[in-house]
Design a protein around this motif. Structure first.
Motif, PDB file in Angstrom:
ATOM      1  N   ALA A   1       0.770  -1.269  -0.011  1.00  0.00           N
ATOM      2  CA  ALA A   1      -0.087   0.026   0.013  1.00  0.00           C
ATOM      3  C   ALA A   1       0.864   1.310   0.201  1.00  0.00           C
ATOM      4  CB  ALA A   1      -0.943   0.226   1.267  1.00  0.00           C
ATOM      5  N   THR A   2       0.293   2.123  -0.462  1.00  0.00           N
ATOM      6  CA  THR A   2       0.721   3.734  -0.239  1.00  0.00           C
ATOM      7  C   THR A   2       0.133   4.533   0.772  1.00  0.00           C
ATOM      8  OG1 THR A   2      -0.292   4.684  -2.193  1.00  0.00           O
ATOM      9  CG2 THR A   2       1.568   3.646  -2.897  1.00  0.00           C
ATOM     10  N   ASP A   3       0.683   5.653   1.289  1.00  0.00           N
ATOM     11  CA  ASP A   3      -0.439   6.366   2.046  1.00  0.00           C
ATOM     12  C   ASP A   3      -0.187   7.820   1.682  1.00  0.00           C
ATOM     13  OD1 ASP A   3      -2.183   6.880   4.178  1.00  0.00           O
ATOM     14  OD2 ASP A   3      -0.423   7.316   5.472  1.00  0.00           O
ATOM     15  N   HIS A   4      -1.162   8.702   2.036  1.00  0.00           N
ATOM     16  CA  HIS A   4      -1.292  10.293   1.588  1.00  0.00           C
ATOM     17  C   HIS A   4      -1.849  10.902   2.589  1.00  0.00           C
ATOM     18  CE1 HIS A   4       0.534   8.443  -2.324  1.00  0.00           C
ATOM     19  NE2 HIS A   4      -0.772   7.711  -2.237  1.00  0.00           N
ATOM     20  N   GLY A   5      -1.076  11.694   3.018  1.00  0.00           N
ATOM     21  CA  GLY A   5      -1.404  12.434   4.316  1.00  0.00           C
ATOM     22  C   GLY A   5      -1.896  13.864   3.831  1.00  0.00           C
ATOM     23  N   HIS A   6      -2.806  14.153   2.935  1.00  0.00           N
ATOM     24  CA  HIS A   6      -2.845  15.430   2.392  1.00  0.00           C
ATOM     25  C   HIS A   6      -3.768  16.446   3.109  1.00  0.00           C
ATOM     26  CE1 HIS A   6      -1.293  14.816  -1.986  1.00  0.00           C
ATOM     27  NE2 HIS A   6      -0.780  14.090  -1.036  1.00  0.00           N
ATOM     28  N   PRO A   7      -3.804  17.706   3.026  1.00  0.00           N
ATOM     29  CA  PRO A   7      -4.761  18.528   3.853  1.00  0.00           C
ATOM     30  C   PRO A   7      -6.290  18.261   3.525  1.00  0.00           C
ATOM     31  CG  PRO A   7      -3.044  19.995   3.309  1.00  0.00           C
ATOM     32  CD  PRO A   7      -2.849  18.870   2.456  1.00  0.00           C
ATOM     33  N   THR A   8      -6.314  18.051   2.175  1.00  0.00           N
ATOM     34  CA  THR A   8      -7.700  17.688   1.692  1.00  0.00           C
ATOM     35  C   THR A   8      -7.744  16.357   0.957  1.00  0.00           C
ATOM     36  OG1 THR A   8      -7.497  18.854  -0.440  1.00  0.00           O
ATOM     37  CG2 THR A   8      -8.071  20.440   1.403  1.00  0.00           C
ATOM     38  N   ALA A   9      -8.907  16.415   0.455  1.00  0.00           N
ATOM     39  CA  ALA A   9      -9.342  15.280  -0.538  1.00  0.00           C
ATOM     40  C   ALA A   9      -9.191  15.759  -2.030  1.00  0.00           C
ATOM     41  CB  ALA A   9     -10.497  14.485  -0.180  1.00  0.00           C
ATOM     42  N   HIS A  10      -8.722  16.836  -2.315  1.00  0.00           N
ATOM     43  CA  HIS A  10      -8.723  17.502  -3.757  1.00  0.00           C
ATOM     44  C   HIS A  10      -8.070  16.756  -4.556  1.00  0.00           C
ATOM     45  CE1 HIS A  10     -11.012  21.195  -3.603  1.00  0.00           C
ATOM     46  NE2 HIS A  10     -10.263  21.559  -2.455  1.00  0.00           N
ATOM     47  N   THR A  11      -8.837  16.246  -5.814  1.00  0.00           N
ATOM     48  CA  THR A  11      -7.785  15.714  -6.779  1.00  0.00           C
ATOM     49  C   THR A  11      -8.017  16.477  -8.299  1.00  0.00           C
ATOM     50  OG1 THR A  11      -9.767  14.088  -7.393  1.00  0.00           O
ATOM     51  CG2 THR A  11      -8.049  13.370  -5.881  1.00  0.00           C
ATOM     52  N   ALA A  12      -7.316  16.150  -9.096  1.00  0.00           N
ATOM     53  CA  ALA A  12      -7.333  16.960 -10.318  1.00  0.00           C
ATOM     54  C   ALA A  12      -7.058  16.114 -11.462  1.00  0.00           C
ATOM     55  CB  ALA A  12      -6.328  18.191 -10.266  1.00  0.00           C
ATOM     56  N   ASN A  13      -7.519  16.444 -12.884  1.00  0.00           N
ATOM     57  CA  ASN A  13      -7.314  15.816 -13.809  1.00  0.00           C
ATOM     58  C   ASN A  13      -6.833  16.743 -15.083  1.00  0.00           C
ATOM     59  OD1 ASN A  13      -7.439  13.967 -16.044  1.00  0.00           O
ATOM     60  ND2 ASN A  13      -9.563  13.984 -16.199  1.00  0.00           N
ATOM     61  N   LEU A  14      -5.369  17.214 -14.787  1.00  0.00           N
ATOM     62  CA  LEU A  14      -4.889  18.033 -15.717  1.00  0.00           C
ATOM     63  C   LEU A  14      -4.320  17.421 -16.990  1.00  0.00           C
ATOM     64  CD1 LEU A  14      -2.665  20.333 -13.215  1.00  0.00           C
ATOM     65  CD2 LEU A  14      -4.956  20.741 -14.361  1.00  0.00           C
ATOM     66  N   SER A  15      -4.155  17.902 -18.191  1.00  0.00           N
ATOM     67  CA  SER A  15      -3.518  17.250 -19.280  1.00  0.00           C
ATOM     68  C   SER A  15      -2.025  17.137 -18.868  1.00  0.00           C
ATOM     69  CB  SER A  15      -3.519  18.254 -20.478  1.00  0.00           C
ATOM     70  OG  SER A  15      -2.779  19.417 -20.090  1.00  0.00           O
ATOM     71  N   GLY A  16      -1.271  16.223 -19.733  1.00  0.00           N
ATOM     72  CA  GLY A  16       0.216  16.405 -19.574  1.00  0.00           C
ATOM     73  C   GLY A  16       1.013  17.586 -19.699  1.00  0.00           C
ATOM     74  N   ALA A  17       0.490  18.244 -20.395  1.00  0.00           N
ATOM     75  CA  ALA A  17       1.179  19.612 -20.911  1.00  0.00           C
ATOM     76  C   ALA A  17       1.051  20.566 -19.558  1.00  0.00           C
ATOM     77  CB  ALA A  17       0.779  20.478 -22.044  1.00  0.00           C
ATOM     78  N   ALA A  18      -0.212  20.477 -19.207  1.00  0.00           N
ATOM     79  CA  ALA A  18      -0.602  21.583 -18.019  1.00  0.00           C
ATOM     80  C   ALA A  18       0.173  21.057 -16.588  1.00  0.00           C
ATOM     81  CB  ALA A  18      -2.131  21.465 -17.966  1.00  0.00           C
TER      82      ALA A  18
END
Length: 476
Positions: free
Chosen positions: A247-264
């Motif tokens: 497993a991996t673990d991620h302790g982020h302040p929020t649950a925000h996710t994004a779907n940017l293009s490769g260039a962006a």
């Protein structure tokens, strides 16, 4: 004469005699199942080196932010508890710090800490008199004498605690040398690692750029380019998998996710490493990286864990003086429905993706998390966590999630602790609360006793193994 420790055999069971009897029967059925601890923060060095723990203070006070925050709230300085500041000012020695702890132990009446530590005092060290100022020296010496014995070495305790598997958590820049030493030893205990890349994902960290340099040295990739940075993550994830990680673990302040293009994404990364980015851009980078980590989970099969919602180091004066993990982290509200949607749009129905989601915001159990986990095949609800890792918190969790997500969209229990000696205590509390909740359902004629006994085993043993891609199953 000191009073006895309150450690009743029916602790935490329902008051009603009929329901209590069913709960006790269920508990007896699961009490001695092996402990699966798939997420925690104990030190792998303990098991690699197998050296004695020093004393009661080092073992039970110094690493426990639950204790530190309570004392701090009552005006007791961390120096009195033997915690060293960055200024290297004089602090209480181990015995004096323990006496301070014992004098103020009454502050923990009714808290989970009192249940956990009383379990440790009675079950692990065989003490029976209550801790207070008059028994402080007796406790310190009795615990110190026990820690010198062979049966109190970490590996022997691992076996005594009936731990089948223990996962630790290491950062992306960790050398993993202790896990390597464990694997190369002839010890049969199963201690695995978990990939926690926050130190190279959080651009607001003062050491972010420095960490990228270490990341580069470890992986041989140019971590100051977008593609090299992603490749470095892929390599480190494989390094962790080689040390047993599932497993991996991620302790982020929020649950925000994004779907940017490769260039962006590439353009955003270049801004981030330049150091000239806004608060919004830094948060967007973290959001995109959660999506990238999900993408990599599909590639390598590691289960993704998300622990959002903690405002870390809320007290800047304390942080500047003592650093992180001193009890100043505070829960905050999270909007999972909107924040997870970009990630779920991409991977929510992919059978190769598994994600375990935790929360410090109980208000979204019924409103958001249970409905999300009750729909998306990839989502599993992690157990009541941190501030809610308590008898009341565990019961609220079951009451608020079961009606929508059921039991089988949850991950059983994990202790998420730095305190090795508290692991059996925490699992014992979880087993008692689950037995109590199931007993209520039996007595309300909502499930059969046969179902309850099967569920008790599943919640204790089978569901954690399934959620974290671990092997074998208990059936009796």
């Amino acid at each position: 004469m000191s009073k006895k420790i309150l450690h009743h055999p029916s602790r935490l069971f329902p008051v009603d005699a009929t329901t209590r009897a069913v709960a006790n029967e269920l508990y007896q059925h699961i009490q001695n199942l092996p402990i699966i601890s798939p997420h925690g923060h104990t030190d792998p060095r303990w098991f690699a080196e197998n050296k004695p723990f020093a004393n009661a203070h080092e073992l039970l006070i110094a690493p426990d932010h639950y204790l530190l925050r309570m004392f701090y709230s009552q005006g007791i300085s961390l120096a009195e508890l033997g915690v060293q500041s960055h200024r290297q000012e004089p602090v209480a020695d181990a015995r004096s710090a323990w006496k301070c702890f014992a004098k103020h132990w009454f502050l923990f009446r009714g808290t989970p800490s009192s249940i956990w530590l009383n379990h440790v005092f009675v079950q692990v060290f065989g003490l029976d008199c209550a801790l207070d100022e008059s028994t402080a020296d007796y406790y310190f010496d009795a615990i110190g004498d026990a820690l010198k014995r062979q049966d109190f070495l970490p590996r022997n305790l691992f076996k005594r605690f009936n731990i089948e598997l223990l996962a630790t958590t290491e950062g992306a820049t960790d050398s993993l040398q202790h896990h390597e030493a464990i694997l190369q030893s002839n010890w049969q205990g199963r201690v695995i690692t978990t990939y926690r890349p926050d130190d190279v994902i959080n651009p607001f960290s003062p050491k972010f750029v420095e960490n990228l340099g270490v990341f580069q040295a470890l992986t041989g990739e140019n971590t100051f380019t977008w593609q090299g940075y992603l490749n470095a993550h892929r390599k480190r994830r494989l390094d962790f998998a080689a040390m047993g990680a599932t497993a991996t673990d991620h302790g982020h302040p929020t649950a925000h996710t994004a779907n940017l293009s490769g260039a962006a994404s590439k353009a955003l990364f270049e801004k981030i490493i330049s150091g000239k980015f806004s608060q919004q851009e830094g948060q967007l980078f973290q959001a995109q990286m959660l999506t990238e980590m999900a993408r990599m989970s599909i590639e390598d099969g590691l289960v993704m864990q998300l622990h959002p919602g903690s405002y870390r180091n809320h007290n800047p004066q304390l942080f500047n003086l003592y650093g992180a993990d001193k009890g100043a982290d505070i829960p905050q509200q999270i909007n999972f429905v909107e924040e997870l949607k970009p990630l779920l749009d991409l991977f929510g129905t992919d059978p190769r993706f598994k994600m375990i989601v935790f929360t410090l915001d109980e208000t979204n159990y019924t409103r958001e998390l249970a409905p999300l986990a009750g729909h998306y095949p990839c989502l599993t609800l992690g157990p009541a966590w941190w501030f809610h890792d308590s008898p009341e918190g565990m019961m609220r969790y079951r009451e608020q999630t079961t009606e929508t997500a059921g039991f089988y969209n949850t991950a059983g229990f994990n202790d998420d602790t730095r305190a090795f000696f508290s692991i059996p205590a925490r699992h014992d509390v979880a087993r008692r609360i689950d037995a109590s909740f199931l007993a209520r359902l039996v007595c309300e004629h909502r499930i059969s006793e046969t179902d309850a006994f099967e569920l008790a085993i599943d919640l204790t043993y089978n569901l954690p193994k399934k959620a974290y891609n671990l092997d074998s199953k208990a059936t009796s």
